[in-house]
Design an enzyme around this catalytic site. Structure first.
Site, PDB file in Angstrom:
ATOM      1  N   HIS A  95       0.831  -1.202   0.000  1.00 11.12           N
ATOM      2  CA  HIS A  95       0.000   0.000   0.000  1.00 11.12           C
ATOM      3  C   HIS A  95       0.865   1.252   0.000  1.00 11.12           C
ATOM      4  O   HIS A  95       2.078   1.208   0.164  1.00 11.12           O
ATOM      5  CB  HIS A  95      -0.993   0.012   1.175  1.00 11.12           C
ATOM      6  CG  HIS A  95      -0.401   0.336   2.506  1.00 11.12           C
ATOM      7  ND1 HIS A  95      -1.160   0.616   3.617  1.00 11.12           N
ATOM      8  CD2 HIS A  95       0.887   0.419   2.928  1.00 11.12           C
ATOM      9  CE1 HIS A  95      -0.377   0.858   4.647  1.00 11.12           C
ATOM     10  NE2 HIS A  95       0.854   0.747   4.266  1.00 11.12           N
ATOM     11  N   HIS A 103       4.974  -0.155  -0.486  1.00 12.68           N
ATOM     12  CA  HIS A 103       5.733  -1.075   0.377  1.00 12.68           C
ATOM     13  C   HIS A 103       4.741  -2.098   0.895  1.00 12.68           C
ATOM     14  O   HIS A 103       3.522  -1.874   0.858  1.00 12.68           O
ATOM     15  CB  HIS A 103       6.393  -0.322   1.538  1.00 12.68           C
ATOM     16  CG  HIS A 103       5.383   0.338   2.419  1.00 12.68           C
ATOM     17  ND1 HIS A 103       4.824   1.548   2.103  1.00 12.68           N
ATOM     18  CD2 HIS A 103       4.774  -0.083   3.545  1.00 12.68           C
ATOM     19  CE1 HIS A 103       3.931   1.857   3.021  1.00 12.68           C
ATOM     20  NE2 HIS A 103       3.857   0.881   3.916  1.00 12.68           N
ATOM     21  N   ASP A 154      -4.978 -10.639  -0.757  1.00 15.59           N
ATOM     22  CA  ASP A 154      -3.671 -11.268  -0.580  1.00 15.59           C
ATOM     23  C   ASP A 154      -2.812 -11.095  -1.830  1.00 15.59           C
ATOM     24  O   ASP A 154      -3.276 -11.349  -2.944  1.00 15.59           O
ATOM     25  CB  ASP A 154      -3.843 -12.759  -0.263  1.00 15.59           C
ATOM     26  CG  ASP A 154      -2.521 -13.399   0.138  1.00 15.59           C
ATOM     27  OD1 ASP A 154      -1.682 -12.717   0.765  1.00 15.59           O
ATOM     28  OD2 ASP A 154      -2.330 -14.594  -0.175  1.00 15.59           O
ATOM     29  N   HIS A 155      -1.564 -10.642  -1.625  1.00 13.92           N
ATOM     30  CA  HIS A 155      -0.611 -10.401  -2.716  1.00 13.92           C
ATOM     31  C   HIS A 155      -1.111  -9.358  -3.718  1.00 13.92           C
ATOM     32  O   HIS A 155      -0.796  -9.418  -4.899  1.00 13.92           O
ATOM     33  CB  HIS A 155      -0.233 -11.709  -3.421  1.00 13.92           C
ATOM     34  CG  HIS A 155       0.703 -12.548  -2.604  1.00 13.92           C
ATOM     35  ND1 HIS A 155       0.296 -13.241  -1.492  1.00 13.92           N
ATOM     36  CD2 HIS A 155       2.024 -12.775  -2.732  1.00 13.92           C
ATOM     37  CE1 HIS A 155       1.325 -13.872  -0.973  1.00 13.92           C
ATOM     38  NE2 HIS A 155       2.391 -13.603  -1.699  1.00 13.92           N
ATOM     39  N   HIS A 158       3.138  -5.049   3.732  1.00 22.76           N
ATOM     40  CA  HIS A 158       2.959  -5.449   5.132  1.00 22.76           C
ATOM     41  C   HIS A 158       2.507  -6.898   5.164  1.00 22.76           C
ATOM     42  O   HIS A 158       1.808  -7.370   4.262  1.00 22.76           O
ATOM     43  CB  HIS A 158       1.892  -4.599   5.822  1.00 22.76           C
ATOM     44  CG  HIS A 158       2.313  -3.191   6.097  1.00 22.76           C
ATOM     45  ND1 HIS A 158       3.159  -2.846   7.123  1.00 22.76           N
ATOM     46  CD2 HIS A 158       2.009  -2.036   5.464  1.00 22.76           C
ATOM     47  CE1 HIS A 158       3.349  -1.544   7.121  1.00 22.76           C
ATOM     48  NE2 HIS A 158       2.667  -1.013   6.116  1.00 22.76           N
ATOM     49  N   CYS A 189       5.273   5.170   5.157  1.00 24.37           N
ATOM     50  CA  CYS A 189       4.067   4.567   4.584  1.00 24.37           C
ATOM     51  C   CYS A 189       3.550   5.384   3.403  1.00 24.37           C
ATOM     52  O   CYS A 189       2.623   4.963   2.722  1.00 24.37           O
ATOM     53  CB  CYS A 189       2.978   4.380   5.642  1.00 24.37           C
ATOM     54  SG  CYS A 189       3.072   2.759   6.443  1.00 24.37           S
ATOM     55  N   GLU A 212      -1.058  -4.639  11.533  1.00 26.41           N
ATOM     56  CA  GLU A 212      -0.249  -4.199  10.398  1.00 26.41           C
ATOM     57  C   GLU A 212       1.223  -4.545  10.654  1.00 26.41           C
ATOM     58  O   GLU A 212       1.972  -4.846   9.729  1.00 26.41           O
ATOM     59  CB  GLU A 212      -0.421  -2.701  10.167  1.00 26.41           C
ATOM     60  CG  GLU A 212       0.171  -2.224   8.853  1.00 26.41           C
ATOM     61  CD  GLU A 212      -0.206  -0.789   8.544  1.00 26.41           C
ATOM     62  OE1 GLU A 212      -1.076  -0.572   7.687  1.00 26.41           O
ATOM     63  OE2 GLU A 212       0.354   0.118   9.182  1.00 26.41           O
TER      64      GLU A 212
HETATM   65 NI    NI Z   1       2.548   0.951   5.502  1.00 26.80          NI
END
Ligand code: NI
Length: 138
Positions: free
Chosen positions: A18, A43, A83-84, A45, A37, A128
């Protein structure tokens, strides 16, 4: 044993990328508010998800709900969707919604809530990072 409410939990995991970003601000302001972020190139998580369903165990089965049913529901409604994925780019849910843990928890709740027995309460906890997590409803 009637009328005793019990909470059952299902823990799941997904990876997603995200970028936290407010389009009304420039990059400098976004970086100031969201820090790393807000990295423009995204990047990832490792999200840990806990789904809590609360209700009275069924008289015939002794289950609040069949955990296989809950597991399948989370798989098809949440994991298959996120997911992914790059949440900002790949998912319509976050096309115009900043993908903070808070918003992700609300979106997951809204996806699962209509699929569950109205008699059951639902709570979403989303990690997270191992130290940062949110809960909805609060
Ligand atoms: Ni982040």
């Amino acid at each position: 044993m009637d009328k005793k409410r019990v909470a059952v939990f299902r823990r799941e995991h997904f990876n997603a990328a995200h970028r936290l970003y407010n389009p009304q601000w420039d990059d400098a302001k976004n970086m100031q508010v969201f820090g790393k972020c807000s990295n423009p190139h995204y990047h990832g998580h490792n999200y840990e998800l806990e789904i809590k369903v609360t209700g009275i165990p069924n008289a015939a089965t002794g289950y609040v709900m069949d955990m296989k049913v809950l597991s399948d529901l989370v798989q098809e409604q949440v994991l298959a969707r996120f997911d992914h994925k790059n949440l900002n780019l790949d998912t319509p849910e976050f096309k115009n919604l900043n993908p903070t843990a808070e918003h992700i928890a609300i979106v997951i709740y809204d996806l699962l809530r209509p699929k569950l027995d109205p008699e059951h309460d639902l709570h979403i906890r989303l990690y997270e990072t191992p130290r940062n997590f949110v809960e909805y409803p609060a």
